[in-house]
Design a protein around this motif. Sequence first.
Motif, mmCIF file in Angstrom:
data_model
loop_
_atom_site.group_PDB
_atom_site.id
_atom_site.type_symbol
_atom_site.label_atom_id
_atom_site.label_comp_id
_atom_site.label_asym_id
_atom_site.label_seq_id
_atom_site.Cartn_x
_atom_site.Cartn_y
_atom_site.Cartn_z
ATOM 1 N N ARG A 1 -3.690 -2.216 1.334
ATOM 2 C CA ARG A 1 -3.478 -0.848 1.814
ATOM 3 C C ARG A 1 -2.715 0.009 0.815
ATOM 4 O O ARG A 1 -2.653 1.222 0.932
ATOM 5 C CB ARG A 1 -2.714 -0.871 3.130
ATOM 6 N N ARG A 2 -2.054 -0.626 -0.128
ATOM 7 C CA ARG A 2 -1.209 0.120 -1.070
ATOM 8 C C ARG A 2 -1.931 0.409 -2.383
ATOM 9 O O ARG A 2 -1.355 0.995 -3.280
ATOM 10 C CB ARG A 2 0.066 -0.672 -1.371
ATOM 11 N N ALA B 1 -7.808 -6.159 10.439
ATOM 12 C CA ALA B 1 -7.192 -5.106 11.249
ATOM 13 C C ALA B 1 -7.481 -3.712 10.703
ATOM 14 O O ALA B 1 -6.637 -2.836 10.723
ATOM 15 C CB ALA B 1 -5.689 -5.329 11.396
ATOM 16 N N ILE B 2 -8.698 -3.521 10.171
ATOM 17 C CA ILE B 2 -9.075 -2.174 9.741
ATOM 18 C C ILE B 2 -10.071 -1.599 10.735
ATOM 19 O O ILE B 2 -10.582 -2.301 11.604
ATOM 20 C CB ILE B 2 -9.691 -2.168 8.320
ATOM 21 N N ASN B 3 -10.314 -0.308 10.592
ATOM 22 C CA ASN B 3 -11.210 0.387 11.510
ATOM 23 C C ASN B 3 -12.647 -0.121 11.373
ATOM 24 O O ASN B 3 -13.147 -0.263 10.257
ATOM 25 C CB ASN B 3 -11.151 1.876 11.179
ATOM 26 N N GLU C 1 -0.250 8.489 4.992
ATOM 27 C CA GLU C 1 1.207 8.479 5.119
ATOM 28 C C GLU C 1 1.819 9.743 4.515
ATOM 29 O O GLU C 1 2.714 10.341 5.108
ATOM 30 C CB GLU C 1 1.763 7.221 4.439
ATOM 31 N N THR D 1 -10.442 2.028 1.608
ATOM 32 C CA THR D 1 -10.681 0.715 2.204
ATOM 33 C C THR D 1 -12.156 0.301 2.114
ATOM 34 O O THR D 1 -12.478 -0.835 1.793
ATOM 35 C CB THR D 1 -10.230 0.738 3.676
ATOM 36 N N GLU E 1 -2.511 3.266 9.224
ATOM 37 C CA GLU E 1 -3.328 3.448 8.028
ATOM 38 C C GLU E 1 -4.413 2.371 7.983
ATOM 39 O O GLU E 1 -4.136 1.190 8.139
ATOM 40 C CB GLU E 1 -2.439 3.345 6.789
ATOM 41 N N GLY E 2 -5.635 2.806 7.799
ATOM 42 C CA GLY E 2 -6.721 1.839 7.723
ATOM 43 C C GLY E 2 -7.345 1.568 9.065
ATOM 44 O O GLY E 2 -8.537 1.346 9.161
ATOM 45 N N ALA E 3 -6.531 1.577 10.132
ATOM 46 C CA ALA E 3 -7.072 1.263 11.449
ATOM 47 C C ALA E 3 -7.588 2.516 12.149
ATOM 48 O O ALA E 3 -8.581 2.454 12.861
ATOM 49 C CB ALA E 3 -6.012 0.595 12.311
ATOM 50 N N CYS E 4 -6.916 3.634 11.948
ATOM 51 C CA CYS E 4 -7.261 4.824 12.717
ATOM 52 C C CYS E 4 -8.201 5.726 11.936
ATOM 53 O O CYS E 4 -8.040 5.917 10.736
ATOM 54 C CB CYS E 4 -5.996 5.590 13.096
ATOM 55 N N THR F 1 2.261 2.434 8.625
ATOM 56 C CA THR F 1 1.367 1.464 7.981
ATOM 57 C C THR F 1 0.471 0.793 9.010
ATOM 58 O O THR F 1 -0.612 0.324 8.694
ATOM 59 C CB THR F 1 2.171 0.371 7.254
#
Lengths: 128, 306, 281
Positions: A8-9, A48-50, C265, A14, C191-194, C188
């Motif tokens: 994520r960083r 755990a990503i969209n 973020e 993604t 981020e990535g999930a939504c 965090t």
Amino acid sequence: MVEYRIDRRSGVATYLQIVQQTKQALRMGLLEPGDRLPTAREVVESTAINPNTVLKAYRELEREGLVEARRGLGTFVRATLGTGPADSPLRGELTDWARRARAAGLDREDVSALFTSVLKEHFEGDDA
Amino acid sequence: MSTLTLKGPYWVTVRQYRRTLWLVAGAVLLSLASMVALMYVDTPTPGTDRNFDYTVLRVAMDWASSAMILLPLIVGAFVAGPMVARELESGTYKLALTQSVSPSRWLGSKLLTAGAVIVPATVALIGIYRLGWGNVAGTWSFQWYEAGTYEATGPVLVAQALLALGLGALIGQLIRRTVTAMALTGLVTGLVLLLVGQLRWSLMPVQTLTAPLTEGMEIPNVPASSWQDEYGLVTASGDRLPSDACWQRTEVWNVCPADMNVVAQYVDYHPSSHYWPIQLIETGIVLALAAVALYAAFRVLRARHP
Amino acid sequence: MTRDGIALEADLLGKKYGGRGRGWALRGCTFALPAGRICALVGPNGAGKSTLLALTAGLLRPTEGTIQAPPREHLAYVAQDKPLHPRLSVADTLRMGRELNPGRWDETAAQRVMADELDPHALVRDLSGGQRTRVALALALGKRAELLLLDEPMADLDPLARHQLMGLLMADAAENGTTVVMSSHILTELEGACDHLLLLRGGQVRLDGTVDELLAAHTLLTGPVADLAPHTVVESRTTGRQLTALIRHEGPVEGPWETQEPSLEDLLLAHLRTTPEGAPA
């Protein structure tokens, strides 16, 4: 089967990370035509990503002709990429070259810098 | 107390309050056992006045009378506190009200479950009280009309417990603090029952006994076991005068000046045959109040939760 | 009922709590959330996030305006304090989910959340915060809802459990097309999930849209101090001669600045740091 690791960083989108890791697996021969990619459910459960991000990545791979979605079955690899399996002639030549570089007294960092500069020279402007 | 056949919110309610259910069952059984034991151990003392027989049983029955008067207050406090206000206070209502059951069904199942325990338990306690009462009935402080005995022997106690249930459901929602809701419900239930109790002897017309004026403080004898209301003097025109009206003038009890035209004395009373009509009318009134309280409780619920 | 393809829609929604010194928790909120989105509900404390979720769950009545959400049977809600009956066992709590959701309950989905982490006979009151969260989420996922409302769902969890449960949530969304609205302070986590963002501030909607579009509409720039018009400045800082700013751009950004697209973020922090117009800092 590949397993995706999402950083994520990294600043890389993604979906692009999934595309790149899939291509890497294709290059390394970890994925071959006919193999099934993990389902969106499997990917998101471990990362755990969209879910839409996974679908976007798979659509991109499909657009590039690397995979195809078969309704109700999953997404399957259609083509292979680049140098391909570990025993290809190009890999052999590169192995020879590395051996000679070492014999010439170059250390790991020297070789890496040399390789990167040649890569840059020949692949300038290409997408990652 | 099998939970096997219970479904939906009823299962949840029973599961949530199963300790209380066992406690109620235990209390009823313990009361029965104690009463039977007391009756077995305590025998009438030969040769004494009936009013002083069964000394130990009498003390126990005194306690039982007080406990039965408090029973509705305890029921109300439990419904208001642990069953309603605590859910609102601790936030667990959010859990219940976001499942697939409507708010009305949620509260309804709680109250029905509580009612299904309260009614048989109260009836059982009345039966147990009546068991002991059989030995002391009609004697001093255990007449049918005595506070405690009157409630503990008839259906009015069941109605009172149901009124407490309704008041608990209403006040528990309005107060939303467990302890405060319990105290307030006990208080309000007590006050309402006290007010209804004030009306008790007006629910049926009294019977009147008239007797000729006799010198002295004798009051006409009403039938045995009657609840005696007021007594006094009657004039020739039928007017009622206080019992001491003549004494005020002559300073001799029941010796009246001729100009007062007093012809007889009277006494109002409820014979023991009024027990059942009064019980049933009072039961009806208390049940009607319980219905009003329950209606209000569901109105409050619906106003708050769509 | 809600419109086709819209899971949740608010129109000038407002909620005022009674009592002295308490004003509007939420006012004039208008937004529509398409079905299937994973929506992050973000805002500082007291912004109205929990109120919005409770209104959506049907636990509160709006003071004004309307909110259209699926009926009670089709939504699941996990409140911030994860209320559970303390004297029920874990197994009884899940049984409660089954009893209160007849015909909908999915034991497999609930058990996946439990993941053999908990003794079914343990009483809820003896569980840790993280374990309670797990039970509350198991109840929510076992219900097979169309709309999942989660108020600070992950706050009590360790990073491992957080990752695992977030994965399960996403898997549930992938499999069933569940719409998720999730409030959180942990950026965090989002981020990535939504893929959708709803930012509340002072009881009002400040940002609403897909994450991609919102990110694309903003630019993070650094460079010499200069007038940023016609762009809308969300936040700017100057250090000596250097300007750092997050702007909502109007047309292309032309100037002597180095520009880049902000991360989620960056965007959230910039919006959270700035005070609403006219309000004291």
